[in-house]
Design a protein around this motif. Structure first.
Motif: not given
Lengths: 370, 370
Positions: A108-109, A136-137, B112-114
């Motif tokens: 997502e990032q 995420k991550g 970004t999506w996030g």
């Protein structure tokens, strides 16, 4: 890295996959991609990808275009290289159908809102449809603790940088420009075998040293003013990061005091960096010392950050978002004091966290040279 | 660029704003940011921004953090510099409330999506709430047609690159490695005043020249084999991009034929590049010539692309997604033939589209040198 290293990483990723409602992971982020597959390419522009990985419990694909096929085939370990003739949005859905993907985990990032929309639309038309699940991550967390081989690679990167910096410092003379020095750093590191710089070198003299993120200028360095050198290289993929501030012919009293404060803050923080400690503690220690010395308003950034395949990665050593430090993490310890218009001092070491404390990887020392 | 240039751009952006359900535009993309404000910083990593712009009908803010405040204040034209102490997600909502924003346009190919999720959540809590509206290629479209000043800047960038390349070619000798040559290119361009390379130089000899995207190796160049040099610099922000393929002591008959085909394709395509023509036409022209010569399977990439503040920008000159070419666009014309394992030839000029055709900006010519 050895082939077995990549296999171990994939096994570990697949294990983590069991905890998620995801059957396929899609990896676009360049360092994550290299970490899992060995593919070294970088991405020229944000909107241009040189490839991405698709990993299921059984398969590993590297999806790229014709510009990168040969490089990919040479570099990847146990990945099948798929060359898409048209863009991602066209060939990707078919590939996922072939893999039997139902739930695709995406970074997502790293995936833009626009690409997500485009893919989500295409995926809804598939039967069965593919759903997108944000991660995420996910790989970033795997990269946080380094293996023995990775620490060796980072040591080699730091050694090269330390050697070059020592040579640069020996040859510093008043009248050289910041740009000339930056260029010499780049030349010597390349001759030394570096893949590239880890980041554009900071060479900041006099008032420019008050800018934590200064870009080298045509300013000539002078005696008795701070000269900050913040430098790093990428060697076999792994980054180094170190900073020295020095004075030719000694420092004026004001900067002597600033330097001593920064050095004291750095050493005190170093004492706190060890397994089991919260990441906010070393930052707080350094910050308190700087505050007590009357420079509290002049230390704006965080104390440090993780280093690895990327120059900045997890964990962050700042005043917020505590995480627990672990053996095998590689972090920087880099307090600074910056007096706008006058100048600044930053000192930075890159260290690996070991069982009982830290080992400094950036070995060259140029402290108290005034 | 002159201050009046930035003012014109902002006026034009505000005019376009009238057509959209948006009262504030948020610009993160580094070249778009520079185009509108003059702020030169680049973004170190994909997840790290050195700042972004907020533009309403009345106000212009550059939002950054303490590392970039001073640089921003020096560089921006008519923007108020706002330094956020904490991350974007914390300070941003307040700023938008201050601006009276209700509908925020964001760059869907850059956010970004996030980050979108995080902001959307924070924006819903505001009263009144702020809605996010995706913009696709909003500023990129403005950048597609260059002003007279921009063409001059690109001409200067191409001149510098042409001069350096001519010197490099004069000094080419068998036994030099690809890496050494790449390094010399970088040195001469920096000495010549370039901000940086526009992209990592491609120096690809022998079989390596079959890789359109080759990374320089330790391979020594030899006589009678293709040596491809694909190079460009950034000067005052503007990129150049040019490719020569040459042979020391002449080309073997096979490559002589390939070279002639590529050159013929390039010149025929050049004839088609003019205002009012669809962008697919020059590509089709070059492709047909290469196909008829029997090399249809060996030209995988598009004919060319726009160049400007970014090395790759609009318009794309490929077989798909036609757009109409316009006076003032700057594009490359770069057909190639790549025989896997053997070698390849690519020739590239950067040209500006004028009223009745094109003017070549990459002036040095090293054609038919065998």
């Amino acid at each position: 890295m050895k082939a077995s290293t990549y296999r171990k990483r994939i096994a570990s990723l697949r294990e983590k996959l069991g905890d998620l409602p995801v059957d396929t992971v899609w990896i676009l982020q360049p360092e994550n991609r290299r970490y899992l597959s060995g593919f070294k390419a970088t991405d020229g522009q944000l909107t241009e990808s040189s490839g991405s990985l698709l990993i299921t419990r059984k398969e590993r694909l590297l999806v790229t275009d014709s510009r990168y096929t040969t490089e990919a085939e040479h570099e990847v370990v146990d990945f099948e290289v798929i060359t898409l003739k048209k863009g991602l949005a066209e060939g990707f859905p078919k590939l996922l159908s072939r893999l039997g993907t139902r739930n695709l985990g995406f970074e997502e990032q790293h995936v833009t809102w626009g690409l997500h929309q485009e893919l989500a639309k295409a995926f809804r038309k598939l039967s069965p449809p593919v759903r997108l699940f944000p991660l995420k991550g996910f790989v970033e967390n795997m990269r946080e603790v380094k293996s023995t081989d990775e620490v060796k690679a980072m040591e080699a990167s730091a050694d090269l940088m330390s050697r070059v910096l020592a040579e640069i410092i020996r040859k510093l003379r008043p009248g050289k420009t910041e740009k000339e020095i930056a260029w010499q750093i780049e030349g010597l590191t390349r001759e030394g075998g570096a893949e590239s710089l880890a980041f554009p070198s900071i060479v900041a003299s006099g008032p420019n040293s008050a800018l934590p993120h200064a870009v080298p200028t045509n300013r000539k360095i002078r005696t008795r003013e701070p000269i900050t050198l913040d430098v790093g290289v990428k060697l076999d993929g792994y980054c180094s990061d170190m900073t020295r501030t020095l004075f030719l012919d000694g420092a004026p009293p004001r900067f002597r005091r600033i330097y001593k404060t920064v050095r004291e803050a750095q050493l005190a923080a170093l004492e706190k960096i060890r397994p089991g400690v919260e990441s906010t503690v070393p930052d707080g220690t350094a910050r308190a010392i700087i505050r007590e010395a009357g420079f509290g308003d002049y230390f704006g950034h965080s104390l440090g950050h993780g280093v690895g395949l990327a120059t900045h990665e997890k964990p962050r050593l700042g005043p917020e978002k505590p995480v627990t430090l672990k053996e095998g993490m590689v972090v920087t310890d880099e307090p600074g004091i910056y007096i706008p218009g006058k100048g600044g001092v930053r000192l930075e070491e890159m260290v690996v966290i070991e069982k009982k404390g830290t080992r400094i990887l950036t070995k060259d020392r140029h402290f108290h040279n005034f």
